[in-house]
Design a protein around this motif. Structure first.
Motif, PDB file in Angstrom:
ATOM      1  N   TYR A 149       5.852  -0.400   2.773  1.00 28.79           N
ATOM      2  CA  TYR A 149       6.342   0.387   1.553  1.00 28.79           C
ATOM      3  C   TYR A 149       5.579   0.157   0.218  1.00 28.79           C
ATOM      4  O   TYR A 149       5.053  -0.968   0.182  1.00 28.79           O
ATOM      5  N   ARG A 150       5.541   1.195  -0.663  1.00 28.94           N
ATOM      6  CA  ARG A 150       5.171   1.306  -1.827  1.00 28.94           C
ATOM      7  C   ARG A 150       5.890   0.391  -2.775  1.00 28.94           C
ATOM      8  O   ARG A 150       7.124   0.524  -2.711  1.00 28.94           O
ATOM      9  N   CYS A 151       5.441   0.372  -4.051  1.00 22.92           N
ATOM     10  CA  CYS A 151       6.281  -0.553  -4.783  1.00 22.92           C
ATOM     11  C   CYS A 151       7.388   0.313  -5.435  1.00 22.92           C
ATOM     12  O   CYS A 151       8.600  -0.276  -5.472  1.00 22.92           O
ATOM     13  N   ARG A 152       7.410   1.666  -5.504  1.00 26.28           N
ATOM     14  CA  ARG A 152       8.568   2.576  -5.826  1.00 26.28           C
ATOM     15  C   ARG A 152       9.602   2.373  -4.829  1.00 26.28           C
ATOM     16  O   ARG A 152      10.676   2.264  -5.061  1.00 26.28           O
ATOM     17  N   GLU A 153       9.099   2.348  -3.720  1.00 22.53           N
ATOM     18  CA  GLU A 153      10.038   2.665  -2.481  1.00 22.53           C
ATOM     19  C   GLU A 153      10.626   0.969  -2.234  1.00 22.53           C
ATOM     20  O   GLU A 153      11.983   1.158  -1.730  1.00 22.53           O
ATOM     21  N   ILE A 154       9.803   0.096  -2.514  1.00 21.71           N
ATOM     22  CA  ILE A 154      10.434  -1.037  -2.509  1.00 21.71           C
ATOM     23  C   ILE A 154      11.540  -1.336  -3.504  1.00 21.71           C
ATOM     24  O   ILE A 154      12.749  -1.892  -3.049  1.00 21.71           O
ATOM     25  N   GLU A 203      10.554  -0.224 -10.473  1.00 20.87           N
ATOM     26  CA  GLU A 203       8.984  -0.138  -9.796  1.00 20.87           C
ATOM     27  C   GLU A 203       8.210  -1.162 -10.537  1.00 20.87           C
ATOM     28  O   GLU A 203       7.427  -1.870 -10.062  1.00 20.87           O
ATOM     29  N   ASP A 244      13.423   0.761  -5.086  1.00 20.29           N
ATOM     30  CA  ASP A 244      14.443   1.698  -4.409  1.00 20.29           C
ATOM     31  C   ASP A 244      15.425   1.052  -3.515  1.00 20.29           C
ATOM     32  O   ASP A 244      16.455   0.973  -3.287  1.00 20.29           O
ATOM     33  N   LYS A 245      14.816   0.210  -2.405  1.00 21.01           N
ATOM     34  CA  LYS A 245      15.327  -0.327  -1.414  1.00 21.01           C
ATOM     35  C   LYS A 245      16.082  -1.526  -1.739  1.00 21.01           C
ATOM     36  O   LYS A 245      16.925  -1.769  -1.354  1.00 21.01           O
ATOM     37  N   CYS A 297       9.787  -8.796  -1.706  1.00 22.81           N
ATOM     38  CA  CYS A 297       8.810  -7.842  -2.147  1.00 22.81           C
ATOM     39  C   CYS A 297       7.545  -7.826  -1.133  1.00 22.81           C
ATOM     40  O   CYS A 297       7.000  -6.802  -0.620  1.00 22.81           O
TER      41      CYS A 297
END
Length: 83
Positions: free
Chosen positions: A17-22, A30, A24-25, A9
């Motif tokens: 990357y933002r938390c939501r993007e992390i 989130e 998703d990845k 993370c």
């Protein structure tokens, strides 16, 4: 001690990357990412994500392997930032 997930993370946060993007990845929510980042901040004694990334790079926990991560470190070290 940081877990592999904490470091993952943190590395993605260092890449911008933002938390939501992390989440998703890497396939987690989130809120779980936020929990991991809170754990990392507490472990490193950081005030925010920029500070966290800067400390982690200085300690060798993550590597500044792209331009965006280096920009985050510079921004965190900037005297104009409120701390």
């Amino acid at each position: 001690m940081l877990s592999d997930r904490n470091i993952e993370c943190l590395q993605l946060a260092a890449l911008g990357y933002r938390c939501r993007e992390i989440g998703d990845k890497i396939g987690i929510s989130e809120n779980t990412v936020k929990f991991h980042m809170k754990t990392v901040k507490r472990a490193l004694g950081a005030k925010n994500t920029y500070h966290c990334v800067s400390i982690a790079i200085a300690l060798g926990v993550i590597k500044p392997d792209n331009r965006k991560a280096r920009q985050l470190v510079k921004r965190a070290a900037s005297p104009s930032r409120n701390r």
